[in-house]
Design a protein around this motif. Structure first.
Motif, PDB file in Angstrom:
ATOM      1  N   GLU A 318     -15.199 -67.732 -14.097  1.00  0.00           N
ATOM      2  CA  GLU A 318     -13.746 -67.813 -14.101  1.00  0.00           C
ATOM      3  C   GLU A 318     -13.109 -66.992 -15.223  1.00  0.00           C
ATOM      4  OE1 GLU A 318     -11.416 -71.633 -14.969  1.00  0.00           O
ATOM      5  OE2 GLU A 318     -12.058 -71.820 -12.889  1.00  0.00           O
ATOM      6  N   SER A 319     -13.754 -67.005 -16.399  1.00  0.00           N
ATOM      7  CA  SER A 319     -13.079 -66.391 -17.544  1.00  0.00           C
ATOM      8  C   SER A 319     -13.709 -65.096 -18.044  1.00  0.00           C
ATOM      9  CB  SER A 319     -13.002 -67.396 -18.702  1.00  0.00           C
ATOM     10  OG  SER A 319     -14.288 -67.882 -18.991  1.00  0.00           O
ATOM     11  N   GLY A 320     -14.846 -64.705 -17.492  1.00  0.00           N
ATOM     12  CA  GLY A 320     -15.400 -63.449 -17.984  1.00  0.00           C
ATOM     13  C   GLY A 320     -16.779 -63.128 -17.446  1.00  0.00           C
ATOM     14  N   ILE A 321     -17.495 -62.313 -18.236  1.00  0.00           N
ATOM     15  CA  ILE A 321     -18.779 -61.763 -17.786  1.00  0.00           C
ATOM     16  C   ILE A 321     -19.900 -62.327 -18.660  1.00  0.00           C
ATOM     17  CG2 ILE A 321     -20.134 -59.622 -17.604  1.00  0.00           C
ATOM     18  CD1 ILE A 321     -17.593 -58.145 -16.945  1.00  0.00           C
ATOM     19  N   VAL A 322     -21.006 -62.722 -18.019  1.00  0.00           N
ATOM     20  CA  VAL A 322     -22.171 -63.211 -18.755  1.00  0.00           C
ATOM     21  C   VAL A 322     -23.304 -62.215 -18.522  1.00  0.00           C
ATOM     22  CG1 VAL A 322     -23.803 -65.124 -19.050  1.00  0.00           C
ATOM     23  CG2 VAL A 322     -21.423 -65.590 -18.357  1.00  0.00           C
ATOM     24  N   THR A 323     -23.894 -61.727 -19.618  1.00  0.00           N
ATOM     25  CA  THR A 323     -24.970 -60.746 -19.480  1.00  0.00           C
ATOM     26  C   THR A 323     -26.328 -61.448 -19.372  1.00  0.00           C
ATOM     27  OG1 THR A 323     -24.750 -60.501 -21.878  1.00  0.00           O
ATOM     28  CG2 THR A 323     -23.949 -58.704 -20.532  1.00  0.00           C
ATOM     29  N   ALA A 324     -27.354 -60.666 -19.041  1.00  0.00           N
ATOM     30  CA  ALA A 324     -28.680 -61.239 -18.767  1.00  0.00           C
ATOM     31  C   ALA A 324     -29.259 -61.965 -19.975  1.00  0.00           C
ATOM     32  CB  ALA A 324     -29.616 -60.120 -18.317  1.00  0.00           C
TER      33      ALA A 324
END
Ligand code: NAP
Length: 491
Positions: A318-324
């Protein structure tokens, strides 16, 4: 059923307009140009993201028979290309044939004509069908988990929201292709924070751009020969780059290496931090993927509020990007500079069924991607596919367009001379052309260079680099004006 139109052309970009001009020169006037978008201009109508400009010198990126003395810069901004398209449509009286907001959903060959269906469930018929739907016309939305849950604003570069202000926003850009290279420096000027998610770096060369002085523009207008000379010079440089650096990699590996060193030096001049430089340096040979030009792309990453993220994206929420590596980054705006689908389900842009029920897309996928001289296909009578495997010749799209106009001229003239109204390329001519292109590809960077990590759209899903014609533009142009008419069955 008799055909309603001499020809239906799908696509009102520069390719479709070139084909229409050629058909009017051949005295066809019952033409219909169907266009998905709300106006003409193709790429230059659809794309209007900040920083958009042509990256081929404008004197070269235009029809040779319709020079424009008014380009404001060596590399004109996008709106000038759109205005030029409008000028050409007006001057060559093409608007009368155009129907906008018309999505073609399929075309079927029926005995002696094409039946072309539209999304509104109506069908038109034509003796000839020409598709000019472009290679870069089906925007690709990345298949990243959770992207639809993002609560902020999502913008694809091919659907830019001009009314949306990025000033003071936390922006993420996914993608580092030619579009992102133009866009990122512009976004960096206004965003509070910019994070660029890079999967594959791109080779970037300095851009020798400058405003065209009024005196030069006046000279171009008064003495068209001077602009022809400028065009010739631009074309020659591009041809040299393409032929020596990419197509004749086997014989001229050093030329390719010079291209790479030129870009590396540019990066070194603009970025002092060795770690940032390492991240921005491609791991594939120059030319595997379309290189680009910019004087401010690399430099943008040296600004404090601009971050380059090279860890892959695990998901979007919802609020952004999560990296690996489980880091999250909250953002307000997600910009997708993720390019276009070229070879997947949308190639060709709609279902095309030829003689004996042959489905063009399925046939290309089940066999090899192929088209005689990049324009015609066996079992598809009276059909010209302008965006075909091996159709793209040279770096300026206009070289391709004018080569194809020449092919159309020769083909239709031969057909008329023999009192014929139908053409179909022979299987033998098609096979011989495919063999020749395959052999030529063997000398290119695509086969001999290190392209495995390039993720280049020059390659189709079979791993063959079938987008560009692996011959000089001179060769393509000469063949378009001299192919044996017997390569076609004319009836
Ligand atoms: P592109 O070259 O295909 O670049 C798309 C970018 O998005 C690539 O960096 C790609 O990474 C990335 N990407 C795609 N899906 C992704 C995903 N799921 N996750 C992470 N990254 C993803 O598209 P483009 O930049 O729009 O340019 C297309 C072409 O348009 C250019 O090559 C050029 O021919 C033309 N163009 C021309 C001009 C001009 O001035 N004439 C200007 C702009 C564009 P990967 O490389 O890893 O796939």
């Amino acid at each position: 059923m008799s055909a309603h139109y001499d020809a239906v052309i799908v696509g009102a970009g520069f390719g479709g307009m070139g084909a229409a001009i050629q058909l009017t020169r051949l005295d066809y006037d019952k033409l219909l140009i169907l266009e998905r978008e709300s106006d003409l201009g193709g790429t230059w109508h659809v794309n209007h993201y900040p920083g958009l400009a042509v990256d081929i010198p404008s004197a070269t990126y235009s029809y040779s028979f319709e020079p424009n003395p008014n380009w404001s810069r060596l590399f004109a901004p996008g709106q000038e290309l759109k205005r030029y398209a409008e000028h050409v449509a007006d001057k060559y009286r093409l608007r009368q044939y155009m129907r906008f907001n018309t999505v073609v959903t399929g075309a079927v060959w029926d005995t002696d004509h094409w039946a072309i269906s539209r999304r509104d469930d109506t069908t038109v018929t034509a003796k000839y069908l020409l598709t000019a739907t472009g290679f870069l016309s089906q925007p690709k939305k990345p298949d990243i988990g959770g992207i639809d849950t993002f609560a902020g604003k999502i913008i694809h570069t091919a659907d830019w929201d001009d009314g949306y202000d990025l000033t003071g926003q936390r922006v993420a850009v996914i993608g580092t292709g030619a579009t992102a290279v133009q866009l990122i420096p512009e976004v960096a000027k206004v965003a509070a924070e910019l994070t660029v998610y890079q999967r594959t770096p791109i080779w970037v060369s300095p851009k020798l751009d400058f405003p065209v002085p009024p005196a030069v523009r006046r000279a171009f207008a008064a003495l068209p020969l001077t602009q022809r000379i400028a065009r010739f010079a631009g074309t020659a440089v591009l041809e040299l780059l393409m032929v020596s650096g990419v197509l004749h990699y086997k014989q001229l590996r050093a030329a390719n290496r010079i291209g790479e060193l030129w870009c590396r030096a540019h990066l070194r001049r603009q970025v002092r931090d060795p770690e940032l430089r390492r991240k921005l340096t491609p791991g594939y040979s120059f030319g595997c993927k379309r290189p680009t030009f910019s004087n401010d792309y690399y430099r943008a990453f040296t600004r404090d509020h601009v971050n380059l993220e090279t860890t892959s994206i695990a998901r979007i929420d919802e609020s952004g990007i999560v990296t690996a590596d489980d880091r999250r980054h909250d953002i307000d705006v997600l910009v997708l500079a993720t390019g276009f689908d070229l070879w997947e389900a949308n190639f060709p842009a709609f279902e095309i069924i030829g003689r004996g029920g042959r489905n063009l897309g399925k046939w290309w996928r089940d066999n090899r991607f192929q088209a005689y001289e990049g324009v015609t296909i066996p079992k598809f009578p009276n059909f010209i596919s302008l965006n075909s495997p091996y159709s793209y010749s040279g770096l300026s799209y206009f070289t391709t367009i004018e080569t194809q106009m020449r092919h159309i001229d020769r083909l239709f003239t031969a057909m008329r001379r023999r009192g014929a109204t139908e053409f179909e390329v022979t299987q033998e001519a098609n096979d011989a052309f495919l063999d020749r292109m395959t052999e030529k590809l063997g000398d290119s960077v695509f086969v001999l260079g290190q392209c495995a990590t390039a993720n280049s759209y020059y390659f189709n899903p079979h791993g063959e680099a079938t987008l560009l014609r692996p011959s000089s533009t001179v060769n393509a142009f000469r063949e378009a004006g001299s192919f044996p008419p017997d390569d076609y069955v004319l009836t």
